[in-house]
Design a protein around this motif. Structure first.
Motif, PDB file in Angstrom:
ATOM      1  N   LEU A 104       0.828  -1.203   0.000  1.00 45.26           N
ATOM      2  CA  LEU A 104       0.000   0.000   0.000  1.00 45.26           C
ATOM      3  C   LEU A 104       0.865   1.257   0.000  1.00 45.26           C
ATOM      4  O   LEU A 104       0.631   2.194  -0.752  1.00 45.26           O
ATOM      5  N   ILE A 105       1.873   1.244   0.856  1.00 46.36           N
ATOM      6  CA  ILE A 105       2.709   2.434   0.995  1.00 46.36           C
ATOM      7  C   ILE A 105       3.538   2.674  -0.259  1.00 46.36           C
ATOM      8  O   ILE A 105       3.652   3.798  -0.743  1.00 46.36           O
ATOM      9  N   LEU A 106       4.075   1.593  -0.799  1.00 45.68           N
ATOM     10  CA  LEU A 106       4.914   1.747  -1.988  1.00 45.68           C
ATOM     11  C   LEU A 106       4.087   2.151  -3.207  1.00 45.68           C
ATOM     12  O   LEU A 106       4.602   2.709  -4.167  1.00 45.68           O
ATOM     13  N   GLN A 107       2.817   1.842  -3.122  1.00 48.45           N
ATOM     14  CA  GLN A 107       1.923   2.122  -4.243  1.00 48.45           C
ATOM     15  C   GLN A 107       1.633   3.607  -4.393  1.00 48.45           C
ATOM     16  O   GLN A 107       1.346   4.074  -5.495  1.00 48.45           O
ATOM     17  N   VAL A 108       1.695   4.310  -3.282  1.00 49.58           N
ATOM     18  CA  VAL A 108       1.335   5.728  -3.287  1.00 49.58           C
ATOM     19  C   VAL A 108       2.161   6.476  -4.328  1.00 49.58           C
ATOM     20  O   VAL A 108       3.383   6.381  -4.343  1.00 49.58           O
ATOM     21  N   PRO A 109       1.487   7.190  -5.222  1.00 48.05           N
ATOM     22  CA  PRO A 109       2.209   7.948  -6.241  1.00 48.05           C
ATOM     23  C   PRO A 109       3.018   9.065  -5.585  1.00 48.05           C
ATOM     24  O   PRO A 109       2.579   9.675  -4.619  1.00 48.05           O
ATOM     25  N   GLU A 110       4.181   9.311  -6.131  1.00 46.40           N
ATOM     26  CA  GLU A 110       5.020  10.358  -5.559  1.00 46.40           C
ATOM     27  C   GLU A 110       4.552  11.708  -6.055  1.00 46.40           C
ATOM     28  O   GLU A 110       4.435  11.940  -7.254  1.00 46.40           O
ATOM     29  N   GLY A 111       4.286  12.580  -5.104  1.00 47.61           N
ATOM     30  CA  GLY A 111       3.806  13.909  -5.470  1.00 47.61           C
ATOM     31  C   GLY A 111       4.954  14.774  -5.926  1.00 47.61           C
ATOM     32  O   GLY A 111       6.061  14.307  -6.130  1.00 47.61           O
TER      33      GLY A 111
ATOM     34  N   LEU B  15      10.373   2.321   4.115  1.00 49.20           N
ATOM     35  CA  LEU B  15       9.106   3.031   4.297  1.00 49.20           C
ATOM     36  C   LEU B  15       9.335   4.514   4.536  1.00 49.20           C
ATOM     37  O   LEU B  15       8.586   5.364   4.045  1.00 49.20           O
ATOM     38  N   ILE B  16      10.369   4.829   5.287  1.00 44.56           N
ATOM     39  CA  ILE B  16      10.682   6.230   5.551  1.00 44.56           C
ATOM     40  C   ILE B  16      11.095   6.934   4.262  1.00 44.56           C
ATOM     41  O   ILE B  16      10.604   8.017   3.940  1.00 44.56           O
ATOM     42  N   LEU B  17      11.974   6.304   3.514  1.00 46.68           N
ATOM     43  CA  LEU B  17      12.424   6.906   2.256  1.00 46.68           C
ATOM     44  C   LEU B  17      11.230   7.169   1.342  1.00 46.68           C
ATOM     45  O   LEU B  17      11.120   8.229   0.728  1.00 46.68           O
ATOM     46  N   LYS B  18      10.355   6.191   1.273  1.00 52.92           N
ATOM     47  CA  LYS B  18       9.181   6.336   0.412  1.00 52.92           C
ATOM     48  C   LYS B  18       8.301   7.500   0.867  1.00 52.92           C
ATOM     49  O   LYS B  18       7.808   8.277   0.055  1.00 52.92           O
ATOM     50  N   THR B  19       8.116   7.573   2.164  1.00 54.45           N
ATOM     51  CA  THR B  19       7.257   8.639   2.686  1.00 54.45           C
ATOM     52  C   THR B  19       7.865  10.012   2.429  1.00 54.45           C
ATOM     53  O   THR B  19       7.174  10.947   2.023  1.00 54.45           O
TER      54      THR B  19
END
Lengths: 114, 114
Positions: A104-111, B15-19
């Motif tokens: 789910l987290i990796l799926q989030v498109p990068e803004g 996860l942190i990097l992605k966020t």
DNA sequence: TGTAATATGTAGAAGCGCAAAGTATCCAAC
DNA sequence: GTTGGATACTTTGCGCTTCTACATATTACA
């Protein structure tokens, strides 16, 4: 691309429990089967495998008997205890939930960055 | 179902990097966003979060500036460096491969003994 | 005034995977 | 007959990460 193993902490136990659940096996065969089924992605060094087996045995998840292999050699055959079977289900469930969450987290498109 | 966190080693960094890749954020918000997006599956304790941030900063994956939050408080806003962006892609790729491999292994029906 | 939420940080302990050794057997090649 | 490779198990010690627990400071609100 060399196939890196580097299993995250905790994952190895789950994979071992699952492999043993398929039937009594000895340590060396566990390593081979994991490598085979995972298509070489998972490669467990002996220095990781055997301590993990002892850990799982100490905790009462696995039990072992010395038997002869098909090739006529002494080997320690592990099997799941009832406790181990419960643990396997628990860990498999945890992994599933975690994998979904990370997905789910990796799926989030990068803004827009910066 | 008590939502256990207990992230496997290495996963937290990913996860942190992605966020952070989604835009400059401060540490506290990272923890909250992870929890929110993962539907409470991932809950990062502060004692894990901040050391991880420092680690990533030391390695040159993250950089930070002190700014004011919307609520008028001082906070350290992190953003990805170029190196961090590369690292994110690498780790995301590794995770994908691992998740697939573990999936393969867990998929095997039990009782497939030879 | 007090307490909850926000926000960052450190110290100590525990766990885990891995590298690197070592031991021993079986089998085939030389 | 001995060398070498594959099989099979074990142990020690290192390094890294995570967690628990604590410490600190500000803002918002009752």
């Amino acid at each position: 691309m060399p196939p890196k193993s580097d299993l995250p902490q905790g994952t190895l136990d789950l994979l071992i429990l699952k492999t043993v659940a398929m039937g009594p096996v000895h340590g060396y065969a566990i390593g081979q089967r994991l490598q085979q089924v995972s298509r070489d992605v998972v490669q467990v060094p002996q220095g990781s495998l055997y301590p993990a087996l002892h850990r799982l045995e100490t905790r009462g998840y696995l039990a072992a008997d010395w038997k002869l292999t098909e090739t006529g050699r002494e080997a320690k055959f592990y099997h799941l205890t009832r406790k181990g079977r419960v643990q396997l289900e628990t860990e498999a469930e945890s992994w599933k939930r975690l994998a979904e969450a990370v997905g789910l987290i990796l799926q989030v498109p990068e803004g827009a960055a910066e």
